[in-house]
Design a protein around this motif. Structure first.
Motif, PDB file in Angstrom:
ATOM      1  N   TYR A   2      -3.866  -3.405   6.238  1.00 23.46           N
ATOM      2  CA  TYR A   2      -2.566  -3.869   5.756  1.00 23.46           C
ATOM      3  C   TYR A   2      -1.662  -2.689   5.386  1.00 23.46           C
ATOM      4  CZ  TYR A   2       0.886  -6.560   3.121  1.00 23.46           C
ATOM      5  OH  TYR A   2       2.057  -7.123   2.674  1.00 23.46           O
ATOM      6  N   GLY A   3      -2.267  -1.651   4.824  1.00 20.89           N
ATOM      7  CA  GLY A   3      -1.498  -0.464   4.457  1.00 20.89           C
ATOM      8  C   GLY A   3      -0.867   0.204   5.668  1.00 20.89           C
ATOM      9  N   PHE A   4      -1.575   0.201   6.791  1.00 24.12           N
ATOM     10  CA  PHE A   4      -1.009   0.776   8.016  1.00 24.12           C
ATOM     11  C   PHE A   4       0.206  -0.035   8.469  1.00 24.12           C
ATOM     12  CE2 PHE A   4      -0.768   0.982  12.681  1.00 24.12           C
ATOM     13  CZ  PHE A   4      -0.550   2.346  12.839  1.00 24.12           C
ATOM     14  N   LEU A   5       0.102  -1.348   8.362  1.00 27.40           N
ATOM     15  CA  LEU A   5       1.236  -2.206   8.738  1.00 27.40           C
ATOM     16  C   LEU A   5       2.441  -1.941   7.833  1.00 27.40           C
ATOM     17  CD1 LEU A   5      -0.603  -5.635   9.234  1.00 27.40           C
ATOM     18  CD2 LEU A   5       0.129  -4.054  11.020  1.00 27.40           C
ATOM     19  N   ALA A   6       2.171  -1.813   6.536  1.00 18.30           N
ATOM     20  CA  ALA A   6       3.259  -1.703   5.559  1.00 18.30           C
ATOM     21  C   ALA A   6       3.881  -0.316   5.518  1.00 18.30           C
ATOM     22  CB  ALA A   6       2.742  -2.079   4.173  1.00 18.30           C
ATOM     23  N   PHE A   7       3.040   0.723   5.522  1.00 21.67           N
ATOM     24  CA  PHE A   7       3.552   2.067   5.288  1.00 21.67           C
ATOM     25  C   PHE A   7       3.787   2.871   6.562  1.00 21.67           C
ATOM     26  CE2 PHE A   7       1.084   1.232   1.294  1.00 21.67           C
ATOM     27  CZ  PHE A   7       2.192   1.095   0.483  1.00 21.67           C
ATOM     28  N   ASP A   8       3.012   2.610   7.594  1.00 20.76           N
ATOM     29  CA  ASP A   8       3.161   3.385   8.832  1.00 20.76           C
ATOM     30  C   ASP A   8       4.035   2.659   9.857  1.00 20.76           C
ATOM     31  OD1 ASP A   8       1.144   5.836   8.608  1.00 20.76           O
ATOM     32  OD2 ASP A   8       0.185   4.110   7.699  1.00 20.76           O
ATOM     33  N   LEU A  27      -1.096  -6.908  -1.718  1.00 22.24           N
ATOM     34  CA  LEU A  27      -1.949  -7.584  -0.740  1.00 22.24           C
ATOM     35  C   LEU A  27      -2.743  -8.717  -1.365  1.00 22.24           C
ATOM     36  CD1 LEU A  27      -3.319  -7.886   2.012  1.00 22.24           C
ATOM     37  CD2 LEU A  27      -4.861  -6.024   1.370  1.00 22.24           C
ATOM     38  N   PHE A  28      -3.454  -8.423  -2.428  1.00 24.31           N
ATOM     39  CA  PHE A  28      -4.356  -9.428  -2.985  1.00 24.31           C
ATOM     40  C   PHE A  28      -3.623 -10.487  -3.805  1.00 24.31           C
ATOM     41  CE2 PHE A  28      -7.094  -5.724  -2.206  1.00 24.31           C
ATOM     42  CZ  PHE A  28      -7.978  -6.317  -1.326  1.00 24.31           C
ATOM     43  N   TYR A  29      -2.347 -10.215  -4.109  1.00 25.10           N
ATOM     44  CA  TYR A  29      -1.519 -11.259  -4.722  1.00 25.10           C
ATOM     45  C   TYR A  29      -1.154 -12.310  -3.674  1.00 25.10           C
ATOM     46  CZ  TYR A  29       2.604 -13.575  -6.637  1.00 25.10           C
ATOM     47  OH  TYR A  29       3.506 -14.515  -7.052  1.00 25.10           O
ATOM     48  N   ASN A  30      -0.824 -11.843  -2.470  1.00 26.02           N
ATOM     49  CA  ASN A  30      -0.413 -12.758  -1.399  1.00 26.02           C
ATOM     50  C   ASN A  30      -1.593 -13.351  -0.642  1.00 26.02           C
ATOM     51  OD1 ASN A  30       2.633 -12.632  -1.300  1.00 26.02           O
ATOM     52  ND2 ASN A  30       2.179 -10.457  -1.158  1.00 26.02           N
ATOM     53  N   LEU A  31      -2.679 -12.610  -0.585  1.00 25.26           N
ATOM     54  CA  LEU A  31      -3.845 -13.083   0.153  1.00 25.26           C
ATOM     55  C   LEU A  31      -4.435 -14.306  -0.547  1.00 25.26           C
ATOM     56  CD1 LEU A  31      -5.282 -12.030   2.715  1.00 25.26           C
ATOM     57  CD2 LEU A  31      -6.936 -10.926   1.217  1.00 25.26           C
ATOM     58  N   GLU A  32      -4.629 -15.358   0.208  1.00 21.54           N
ATOM     59  CA  GLU A  32      -5.085 -16.619  -0.379  1.00 21.54           C
ATOM     60  C   GLU A  32      -6.603 -16.764  -0.345  1.00 21.54           C
ATOM     61  OE1 GLU A  32      -2.956 -19.841   1.430  1.00 21.54           O
ATOM     62  OE2 GLU A  32      -1.070 -18.747   1.415  1.00 21.54           O
ATOM     63  N   GLN A  33      -7.275 -15.638  -0.212  1.00 24.91           N
ATOM     64  CA  GLN A  33      -8.737 -15.645  -0.154  1.00 24.91           C
ATOM     65  C   GLN A  33      -9.319 -16.165  -1.470  1.00 24.91           C
ATOM     66  OE1 GLN A  33     -10.371 -14.719   2.580  1.00 24.91           O
ATOM     67  NE2 GLN A  33     -12.436 -14.985   1.780  1.00 24.91           N
ATOM     68  N   LYS A  34     -10.157 -17.159  -1.386  1.00 24.66           N
ATOM     69  CA  LYS A  34     -10.715 -17.777  -2.589  1.00 24.66           C
ATOM     70  C   LYS A  34     -12.016 -17.114  -3.028  1.00 24.66           C
ATOM     71  CE  LYS A  34      -8.512 -22.248  -1.797  1.00 24.66           C
ATOM     72  NZ  LYS A  34      -8.696 -23.699  -1.581  1.00 24.66           N
ATOM     73  N   ILE A  89      -3.259   7.436  -3.464  1.00 17.90           N
ATOM     74  CA  ILE A  89      -3.463   6.731  -4.736  1.00 17.90           C
ATOM     75  C   ILE A  89      -2.292   5.796  -5.012  1.00 17.90           C
ATOM     76  CG2 ILE A  89      -3.676   7.027  -7.237  1.00 17.90           C
ATOM     77  CD1 ILE A  89      -5.112   9.655  -6.719  1.00 17.90           C
ATOM     78  N   LEU A  90      -1.077   6.289  -4.776  1.00 19.40           N
ATOM     79  CA  LEU A  90       0.107   5.458  -4.995  1.00 19.40           C
ATOM     80  C   LEU A  90       0.107   4.253  -4.056  1.00 19.40           C
ATOM     81  CD1 LEU A  90       2.866   8.190  -5.436  1.00 19.40           C
ATOM     82  CD2 LEU A  90       1.919   6.713  -7.195  1.00 19.40           C
ATOM     83  N   GLU A  91      -0.247   4.491  -2.810  1.00 17.63           N
ATOM     84  CA  GLU A  91      -0.303   3.387  -1.850  1.00 17.63           C
ATOM     85  C   GLU A  91      -1.353   2.366  -2.268  1.00 17.63           C
ATOM     86  OE1 GLU A  91      -0.907   4.971   2.034  1.00 17.63           O
ATOM     87  OE2 GLU A  91       1.141   5.727   2.232  1.00 17.63           O
ATOM     88  N   ASP A  92      -2.474   2.859  -2.768  1.00 17.89           N
ATOM     89  CA  ASP A  92      -3.549   1.960  -3.187  1.00 17.89           C
ATOM     90  C   ASP A  92      -3.112   1.095  -4.366  1.00 17.89           C
ATOM     91  OD1 ASP A  92      -6.484   1.314  -2.802  1.00 17.89           O
ATOM     92  OD2 ASP A  92      -6.475   1.810  -4.931  1.00 17.89           O
ATOM     93  N   ILE A  93      -2.338   1.683  -5.281  1.00 21.45           N
ATOM     94  CA  ILE A  93      -1.824   0.923  -6.433  1.00 21.45           C
ATOM     95  C   ILE A  93      -0.929  -0.215  -5.951  1.00 21.45           C
ATOM     96  CG2 ILE A  93      -0.303   1.038  -8.448  1.00 21.45           C
ATOM     97  CD1 ILE A  93      -1.297   3.926  -8.851  1.00 21.45           C
ATOM     98  N   VAL A  94      -0.035   0.111  -5.018  1.00 28.53           N
ATOM     99  CA  VAL A  94       0.888  -0.895  -4.487  1.00 28.53           C
ATOM    100  C   VAL A  94       0.129  -1.980  -3.733  1.00 28.53           C
ATOM    101  CG1 VAL A  94       2.844  -1.291  -2.951  1.00 28.53           C
ATOM    102  CG2 VAL A  94       2.766   0.773  -4.342  1.00 28.53           C
ATOM    103  N   LEU A  95      -0.799  -1.556  -2.890  1.00 26.83           N
ATOM    104  CA  LEU A  95      -1.547  -2.513  -2.068  1.00 26.83           C
ATOM    105  C   LEU A  95      -2.401  -3.442  -2.920  1.00 26.83           C
ATOM    106  CD1 LEU A  95      -2.719  -0.257   0.897  1.00 26.83           C
ATOM    107  CD2 LEU A  95      -1.132  -2.172   1.019  1.00 26.83           C
ATOM    108  N   GLN A  96      -2.988  -2.891  -3.965  1.00 25.79           N
ATOM    109  CA  GLN A  96      -3.868  -3.691  -4.815  1.00 25.79           C
ATOM    110  C   GLN A  96      -3.126  -4.898  -5.384  1.00 25.79           C
ATOM    111  OE1 GLN A  96      -7.130  -2.721  -5.099  1.00 25.79           O
ATOM    112  NE2 GLN A  96      -7.585  -4.648  -6.139  1.00 25.79           N
ATOM    113  N   GLY A  97      -1.870  -4.678  -5.751  1.00 21.91           N
ATOM    114  CA  GLY A  97      -1.088  -5.786  -6.287  1.00 21.91           C
ATOM    115  C   GLY A  97      -0.454  -6.638  -5.207  1.00 21.91           C
TER     116      GLY A  97
END
Length: 314
Positions: free
Chosen positions: A216-222, A194-201, A184-192
């Protein structure tokens, strides 16, 4: 034994009352034998009753006073904890708010010292679990701070530690009796993050969002990959083994096209059940459950791709 009684006030008071009561009981029989008249016996009984009641009242008042003092002290400590926890998070928020695109910020040594003394204050009033977590935060900062250039580098895993610290603060304040799950904590961090940096329109389906967060979470946390090793694109991101971000050091390309995720991996032989075109693995939104079933193998392929490209550059 004396030291034990000094520390345990409740036991000491109970023992005191018991001794008074037992002594009174033992004293009644010989006293009544010597006092022949009924009036004298009643008078003696009244005196003993008064003394015993006075002792009980004294003990109760003393206990009440101690309880009120403890409550007052706990209220003050509680207020101080809230102030300190907010002060810590405000300081960390200021740092993260001023990070550049690659997770760097120039801060003075005085700012590092300020965080150090916040840790000292935490040691004074915090519990062991919260202190340990803030110590991890402090170590993250000091280990990634270069005094010569005054540059501090932080990544998404460090932000995860902040949220975990906030969760421990919540538990210490008595607002919850258990911690949030790691996912849950990882999801909170990723939600802000990843999708802040992702330029997907275009808006993404829920399944696509969850799959891209898992990758992306595997790249960041693992893999603990620094954000400077990730290049965000209009339709996805690329991951590199170092910050040079040249094609020769890219070990993962993750693009989104019409809700379908296309992963380009040099090593993908562990992955089964997906359509693979050359080095590209395609994951449709409808294949979310299949992705979950194969997630361990996909993560293994990402890690092996990282090691493969890393060896190629040595």
């Amino acid at each position: 034994m004396i030291d034990f009684l000094k520390k345990n006030k409740n036991l000491r008071n109970a023992l005191f009352v018991f001794i008074i009561a037992f002594s009174s009981f033992l004293a009644f029989e010989p006293l009544f034998e010597n006092l022949g008249q009924k009036a004298s016996q009643e008078f003696a009984a009244a005196i003993f009753g008064t003394i015993f009641a006075a002792v009980i009242t004294m003990v109760l008042l003393n206990k009440q006073s101690e309880t009120e003092e403890e409550r007052s002290r706990n209220e003050k400590v509680f207020e101080q904890k809230i102030v300190l926890f907010n002060q810590i998070l405000d300081n960390l928020q200021t740092i993260y708010a001023n990070l550049d695109n690659v997770g760097k910020i120039k801060i003075s040594h005085a700012e590092i010292t300020k965080i150090e003394f916040l840790l000292a204050k935490m040691i004074m009033i915090g519990n062991d679990k919260t202190i340990k977590e803030f110590k991890s935060l402090y170590q993250n900062i000091t280990n990634n701070y270069v005094p010569e250039t005054q540059i501090l580098t932080l990544n998404i895993s460090h932000k995860h530690t902040i949220f975990r610290f906030a969760d421990y603060c919540r538990e210490e304040l008595g607002l919850s009796d258990k911690n949030l799950e790691k996912e849950i904590l990882e999801d909170i961090v990723l939600q802000g993050e990843l999708f802040y940096n992702l330029e997907q329109k275009e808006s993404l389906d829920f399944e696509t969002q969850e799959t891209i967060k898992d990758i992306y979470g595997f790249l960041a946390f693992d893999l603990n990959l620094p954000i400077e090793n990730i290049k965000f694109l209009p339709n996805g991101f690329e991951a590199y083994i170092n910050k040079s971000q040249t094609k020769t050091v890219c070990f993962l390309e993750c693009l989104i096209d019409n809700q379908e995720i296309h992963m380009k991996l040099p090593v993908h032989n562990t992955i089964k059940g997906f359509h693979i075109n050359g080095t590209k693995l395609n994951v449709k939104p409808s294949e979310r459950n299949k992705f979950i079933a194969q997630q361990t193998n996909i993560e293994k392929a990402i890690e092996e791709s990282y090691e493969f490209v890393k060896k190629q550059k040595i």
